[in-house]
Design a protein around this motif. Structure first.
Motif, mmCIF file in Angstrom:
data_model
loop_
_atom_site.group_PDB
_atom_site.id
_atom_site.type_symbol
_atom_site.label_atom_id
_atom_site.label_comp_id
_atom_site.label_asym_id
_atom_site.label_seq_id
_atom_site.Cartn_x
_atom_site.Cartn_y
_atom_site.Cartn_z
ATOM 1 N N VAL A 133 11.459 7.901 -2.245
ATOM 2 C CA VAL A 133 11.507 6.052 -2.287
ATOM 3 C C VAL A 133 12.827 6.099 -1.356
ATOM 4 O O VAL A 133 13.790 6.107 -1.856
ATOM 5 C CB VAL A 133 11.595 6.208 -4.014
ATOM 6 N N THR A 134 12.526 4.992 -1.064
ATOM 7 C CA THR A 134 13.567 4.604 -0.511
ATOM 8 C C THR A 134 12.547 2.414 -0.191
ATOM 9 O O THR A 134 11.918 2.514 -0.787
ATOM 10 C CB THR A 134 13.078 4.445 1.130
ATOM 11 N N ASP A 163 0.655 -1.289 0.019
ATOM 12 C CA ASP A 163 -0.124 0.055 -0.180
ATOM 13 C C ASP A 163 0.858 1.422 -0.184
ATOM 14 O O ASP A 163 1.658 1.212 0.751
ATOM 15 C CB ASP A 163 -1.070 0.023 1.449
ATOM 16 N N LEU A 164 -0.093 2.418 -0.463
ATOM 17 C CA LEU A 164 1.309 3.415 -0.701
ATOM 18 C C LEU A 164 0.273 4.276 0.230
ATOM 19 O O LEU A 164 -1.200 4.710 -0.056
ATOM 20 C CB LEU A 164 1.036 4.049 -2.161
ATOM 21 N N HIS A 165 0.363 5.271 1.236
ATOM 22 C CA HIS A 165 -0.032 6.296 1.906
ATOM 23 C C HIS A 165 0.678 7.851 0.433
ATOM 24 O O HIS A 165 2.047 8.297 0.074
ATOM 25 C CB HIS A 165 0.862 6.756 2.680
ATOM 26 N N THR A 174 20.020 -0.176 6.784
ATOM 27 C CA THR A 174 20.652 0.718 5.345
ATOM 28 C C THR A 174 19.700 0.855 5.279
ATOM 29 O O THR A 174 19.198 -0.595 3.476
ATOM 30 C CB THR A 174 22.090 0.573 5.397
ATOM 31 N N PHE A 175 18.974 1.970 4.551
ATOM 32 C CA PHE A 175 18.111 1.899 3.904
ATOM 33 C C PHE A 175 19.160 2.833 1.859
ATOM 34 O O PHE A 175 19.856 2.742 2.381
ATOM 35 C CB PHE A 175 17.186 2.602 3.450
ATOM 36 N N ARG A 176 18.108 2.486 0.674
ATOM 37 C CA ARG A 176 18.936 3.043 -0.677
ATOM 38 C C ARG A 176 17.578 4.170 -0.198
ATOM 39 O O ARG A 176 16.319 4.108 -0.689
ATOM 40 C CB ARG A 176 18.657 2.074 -1.691
ATOM 41 N N LEU A 177 18.079 4.942 -0.840
ATOM 42 C CA LEU A 177 16.858 7.019 -0.933
ATOM 43 C C LEU A 177 17.363 7.585 -1.995
ATOM 44 O O LEU A 177 18.228 7.400 -2.103
ATOM 45 C CB LEU A 177 17.320 7.449 0.233
ATOM 46 N N LEU A 178 16.460 7.711 -3.013
ATOM 47 C CA LEU A 178 16.560 8.303 -3.708
ATOM 48 C C LEU A 178 15.514 9.071 -3.909
ATOM 49 O O LEU A 178 14.062 9.322 -3.160
ATOM 50 C CB LEU A 178 15.495 7.454 -5.357
ATOM 51 N N VAL A 179 15.635 10.777 -3.925
ATOM 52 C CA VAL A 179 15.135 11.827 -4.366
ATOM 53 C C VAL A 179 15.006 12.704 -5.479
ATOM 54 O O VAL A 179 16.482 12.699 -6.300
ATOM 55 C CB VAL A 179 14.952 13.028 -3.207
ATOM 56 N N VAL A 188 4.965 13.199 -3.261
ATOM 57 C CA VAL A 188 5.107 11.950 -3.265
ATOM 58 C C VAL A 188 6.055 11.309 -2.408
ATOM 59 O O VAL A 188 7.473 11.394 -3.007
ATOM 60 C CB VAL A 188 5.110 11.415 -4.599
ATOM 61 N N SER A 189 5.612 9.911 -1.941
ATOM 62 C CA SER A 189 6.720 9.377 -1.474
ATOM 63 C C SER A 189 6.586 7.725 -1.241
ATOM 64 O O SER A 189 4.436 7.265 -1.633
ATOM 65 C CB SER A 189 6.872 9.912 0.137
ATOM 66 N N CYS A 190 7.135 6.749 -1.306
ATOM 67 C CA CYS A 190 7.187 5.549 -1.639
ATOM 68 C C CYS A 190 8.123 4.586 -0.906
ATOM 69 O O CYS A 190 9.223 4.375 -1.025
ATOM 70 C CB CYS A 190 7.207 5.575 -3.586
ATOM 71 N N VAL A 191 7.691 4.436 0.469
ATOM 72 C CA VAL A 191 8.454 3.675 1.647
ATOM 73 C C VAL A 191 7.892 2.734 1.223
ATOM 74 O O VAL A 191 7.663 1.602 2.070
ATOM 75 C CB VAL A 191 8.502 4.227 2.337
ATOM 76 N N GLN A 192 9.082 1.478 1.372
ATOM 77 C CA GLN A 192 10.073 0.347 1.029
ATOM 78 C C GLN A 192 8.755 -0.412 0.633
ATOM 79 O O GLN A 192 7.839 -1.741 1.194
ATOM 80 C CB GLN A 192 9.507 -0.025 2.558
#
Length: 192
Positions: free
Chosen positions: A62-63, A2-4, A184-189, A31-35
């Motif tokens: 995005v992570t 699910d996406l918030h 460790t997360f990979r983060l994209l902005v 917009v955010s898309c986490v895990q």
């Protein structure tokens, strides 16, 4: 999966499933898309949808999980493997599927997909994030709240899941009786 999303229109949180969001083109101010992406069969389609709903120039964050050896939270999957089967990140799984695309945690992979999706990438980097649990109860509560834990409990019951998790996560126990999972997360902005 699910996406918030927090659209620009006046409304409360919007829950939806990727890759089809019930928003008009350019409707979201951010917009955010986490895990989420690493659980989807087609992360590129999901990124295209994030780009579609973002207003021009709006931020898109995005992570995804980092490399398996840098994510202690993967220990939950390892501990539950006797119940749920081996997790996909286990070493042998990658060799069994040589045609599989590179993991999203590979350097540059998210940037490549985001660019193909029409996003302008500003940042892709690793971010360190520890998960600290004060005791067994907190550790198990976090698992039970997740889909992974719910599936395991449905298949094997709470008692068996508890034993498997506490045995499997013992290596993360700290002196005060709590647990520390270094991740460790990979983060994209990017921008839509």
């Amino acid at each position: 999966r699910d996406l918030h999303s927090f659209p620009t229109r006046r409304s409360s949180d919007l829950r939806a499933r990727l890759p089809e969001l019930p928003l008009a083109d350019g409707e979201a101010g951010a917009v955010s898309c986490v895990q989420v992406l690493m659980h989807l069969a087609n992360p590129l389609a999901a990124l295209r949808e994030l780009a579609r709903v973002g207003s021009p120039g709006s931020p898109v964050g995005v992570t995804v999980w980092g490399r398996p050896e840098q994510c202690a939270v993967g220990g939950f999957g390892e501990a539950l493997a006797p119940i749920l089967g081996p997790p996909p990140w286990r070493a042998g799984a990658a060799r069994a599927r040589p045609a599989a695309p590179p993991p999203l945690s590979d350097t540059g992979r998210l940037t490549k997909l985001a660019t193909l999706a029409g996003l302008a990438v500003d940042i892709e980097r690793d971010v360190h994030c520890d998960f600290d649990y004060p005791d067994e109860r907190a550790l198990l509560a976090s698992l039970h709240a997740a889909e992974l834990g719910s599936r395991a409990v449905a298949l094997a019951g709470r008692a068996r899941v508890r034993r498997a998790v506490l045995d499997g996560m013992a290596r993360y126990r700290v002196a005060d009786g709590g647990y520390r999972l270094e991740n460790t997360f990979r983060l994209l902005v990017a921008r839509a």
